[in-house]
Enzyme design. Structure first.
Site, PDB file in Angstrom:
ATOM      1  N   PHE A   1      31.220  10.010-104.557  1.00 56.06           N
ATOM      2  CA  PHE A   1      29.882  10.548-104.754  1.00 56.06           C
ATOM      3  C   PHE A   1      29.911  11.502-105.946  1.00 56.06           C
ATOM      4  CE2 PHE A   1      26.217  13.265-103.771  1.00 56.06           C
ATOM      5  CZ  PHE A   1      25.262  12.288-103.559  1.00 56.06           C
TER       6      PHE A   1
ATOM      7  N   ASP B   1      36.518  13.077 -97.900  1.00 51.88           N
ATOM      8  CA  ASP B   1      35.103  13.358 -97.669  1.00 51.88           C
ATOM      9  C   ASP B   1      34.603  12.332 -96.643  1.00 51.88           C
ATOM     10  OD1 ASP B   1      32.309  13.436 -97.784  1.00 51.88           O
ATOM     11  OD2 ASP B   1      32.272  13.947 -99.917  1.00 51.88           O
TER      12      ASP B   1
ATOM     13  N   TYR C   1      23.932  15.833 -91.698  1.00 52.45           N
ATOM     14  CA  TYR C   1      22.522  15.385 -91.702  1.00 52.45           C
ATOM     15  C   TYR C   1      22.398  13.868 -91.749  1.00 52.45           C
ATOM     16  CZ  TYR C   1      23.717  16.003 -96.681  1.00 52.45           C
ATOM     17  OH  TYR C   1      24.357  16.000 -97.895  1.00 52.45           O
ATOM     18  N   LYS C   2      23.526  13.148 -91.889  1.00 57.64           N
ATOM     19  CA  LYS C   2      23.432  11.683 -91.935  1.00 57.64           C
ATOM     20  C   LYS C   2      23.593  11.140 -90.507  1.00 57.64           C
ATOM     21  CE  LYS C   2      25.484  11.621 -96.581  1.00 57.64           C
ATOM     22  NZ  LYS C   2      24.341  11.323 -97.430  1.00 57.64           N
TER      23      LYS C   2
ATOM     24  N   ARG D   1      19.774  -0.167-100.218  1.00 56.01           N
ATOM     25  CA  ARG D   1      20.813   0.247 -99.273  1.00 56.01           C
ATOM     26  C   ARG D   1      20.220   0.384 -97.872  1.00 56.01           C
ATOM     27  NH1 ARG D   1      23.954   6.009 -99.693  1.00 56.01           N
ATOM     28  NH2 ARG D   1      21.837   6.734 -99.291  1.00 56.01           N
TER      29      ARG D   1
HETATM   30  C1  PLP Z   1      29.989  11.518-100.128  1.00 48.97           C
HETATM   31  C2  PLP Z   1      29.117  12.699-100.407  1.00 48.97           C
HETATM   32  N1  PLP Z   1      29.690  13.842-100.849  1.00 48.97           N
HETATM   33  C3  PLP Z   1      28.936  14.925-101.140  1.00 48.97           C
HETATM   34  C4  PLP Z   1      27.569  14.920-100.982  1.00 48.97           C
HETATM   35  C5  PLP Z   1      26.777  16.136-101.334  1.00 48.97           C
HETATM   36  O1  PLP Z   1      26.361  16.791-100.180  1.00 48.97           O
HETATM   37  P1  PLP Z   1      25.453  18.108-100.217  1.00 48.97           P
HETATM   38  O2  PLP Z   1      24.205  17.770-100.952  1.00 48.97           O
HETATM   39  O3  PLP Z   1      25.175  18.386 -98.771  1.00 48.97           O
HETATM   40  O4  PLP Z   1      26.216  19.193-100.878  1.00 48.97           O
HETATM   41  C6  PLP Z   1      26.938  13.757-100.504  1.00 48.97           C
HETATM   42  C7  PLP Z   1      25.476  13.712-100.305  1.00 48.97           C
HETATM   43  O5  PLP Z   1      24.906  12.774 -99.866  1.00 48.97           O
HETATM   44  C8  PLP Z   1      27.736  12.620-100.217  1.00 48.97           C
HETATM   45  O6  PLP Z   1      27.188  11.476 -99.795  1.00 48.97           O
END
Ligand code: PLP
Length: 397
Positions: free
Chosen positions: A113, A184, A209-210, A356
């Site tokens: 990400f 992660d 939150y997912k 998606r």
């Molecule tokens: C794999 C991954 N890492 C990091 C993040 C970033 O998360 P946040 O916006 O809560 O900091 C996300 C957000 O969707 C994500 O999917």
């Protein structure tokens, strides 16, 4: 066996909507309404500042961390809640790098990400001294692990395609080369069984939150292997990670174990919503969730491929190689998704060309999958997606 009819009744899902976006934001667990209301009126309203002690606010990041730990194969006392996932990525990465001061490479992959990569770039810039971020293709991670790498930072499930890394094998290989691991779990926690302890992972982070349905902006979590929790430096040395926050000492001393990964004042109202959301998981076996998510996502792939010829599968066809989401490519993916959402099937768009869809057995069944495909097929066939209003890009896609 997990009773998915029972879990489904625990969510507030709007009439006429098929929700295939729980991989982005889980729906509202009904119990969160009363729990948040109680936190506001009974706790904040009546107990005021006393709530930090009398309502258990101060220990909530740890007690809720224990509830999350159970879902990611971690022992009690190894997970704490707080901050956003991006912050926790930075914290874990910095703490991991500090454990290998003689090495300069942070290894990640191009399926990660972007925020994880951005946080790593920021850390590398702040550290200076020759640190570098090495980003390789997901399939090339294994070959890039060697004794120059300080930290391997990977997201287990690719946010765009759902591709699943082999956490056990990559962690073992990293350790053999003396590399510290940061995983992660944003798209793993609540989606599939995770075995942090069994895989001997060093650090893990994730959001709630997912698939954990904690609500928009729900606090993140961080896991530190118990063997490291007393030696890893928190780097973000906030007062609530201090050994004695209320001694108000002028110098920082890291607190015991996972406590040290706390930073500042926890978001109590958000934690109350999350705590209620975690009640849904009582009596749910992650193996059942995984089995059913594979049934649903496989059905979706088969049906879409049979009925929507203009879409190309972007996810692995092998269920063992993907998480709980499926993506299809279409050159006009954005307007197609907007038309689909307007027709009541909510998925999302990921640039440049992915539609998606997330499969969440807690509240989605096979009937909805079939209805969703029928709607998608109709929109693609009648061309109703091809309108200027569907091409207007919103801030959040
Ligand atoms: C794999 C991954 N890492 C990091 C993040 C970033 O998360 P946040 O916006 O809560 O900091 C996300 C957000 O969707 C994500 O999917």
């Amino acid at each position: 066996m997990t009773d998915f009819a029972k879990t489904r009744a625990l969510f507030r899902l709007p009439e006429g909507v098929i929700y295939l976006d729980g991989n982005s934001l889980g729906p509202l667990p009904i119990a969160a309404e009363a729990r948040v209301a109680r936190t506001l009126t009974e706790e904040w309203g009546k107990q005021l500042i006393r709530g930090w002690n009398s309502a258990g606010w101060m220990s909530a990041p740890r007690s809720i961390g224990d509830r999350v730990a159970r879902l990611i194969g971690a022992p009690a006392g190894s997970v704490v809640m707080g901050d956003t996932l991006s912050i926790k990525v930075f914290q874990a990465l910095a703490a991991a790098a500090a454990l290998r001061p003689d090495r300069r490479i942070i290894l990640s992959d191009s399926g990660n990400f972007p925020s994880d990569l951005y946080m790593a770039e920021g850390l590398v810039a702040a550290l200076g001294r020759g640190y570098q971020l090495q980003v390789v293709a997901p399939e090339a991670v294994e070959a890039a692990i060697d004794d120059r790498v300080a930290v391997m930072m990977l997201t287990e499930v690719d946010y765009r395609t759902g591709r699943l890394h082999d956490m056990a094998a990559l962690t073992e290989q990293a350790h053999a080369a003396g590399v510290v691991t940061v995983w992660d779990l944003a798209h793993s926690a609540g989606a599939l069984p995770v075995a942090l302890e069994r895989c001997d992972v060093d650090f893990a982070v994730g959001c709630t939150y997912k698939y954990l349905n904690g609500g928009p902006g729900a606090p993140a979590f961080i896991y530190v292997a118990p063997r490291l929790a007393g030696v890893a430096q928190p780097i973000l040395s906030g007062w609530l990670g201090h050994e004695a926050p209320f001694a108000f000492d002028l110098d920082y001393r890291a607190g015991p174990g996972i406590e040290r990964m706390r930073v500042g004042t926890p978001p109590i109202i958000a934690l109350a919503a999350l705590d209620a959301a975690l009640d849904v998981w009582d009596g749910v076996a992650m193996e059942d969730v995984r089995r059913q998510s594979i049934v649903l996502s496989t059905l979706f792939i088969e049906q879409v491929e049979a009925r929507c010829a203009s879409l190309t599968l972007a996810s692995s066809r092998d269920a063992k190689q993907r998480g709980s989401q499926v993506s299809f490519r279409h050159k006009d993916a954005y307007p197609v998704m907007q038309a689909l959402i307007e027709a009541g099937v909510i998925g999302d768009f990921r640039a440049p060309d992915c539609l998606r869809f997330g499969f969440t057995p807690l509240y989605i069944g096979a009937a909805e999958v079939l209805d969703a495909v029928a709607t998608l097929e109709r929109i693609l066939n009648d061309g109703s997606w091809d309108q200027p209003r569907y091409r207007q890009k919103a801030a959040v896609t």
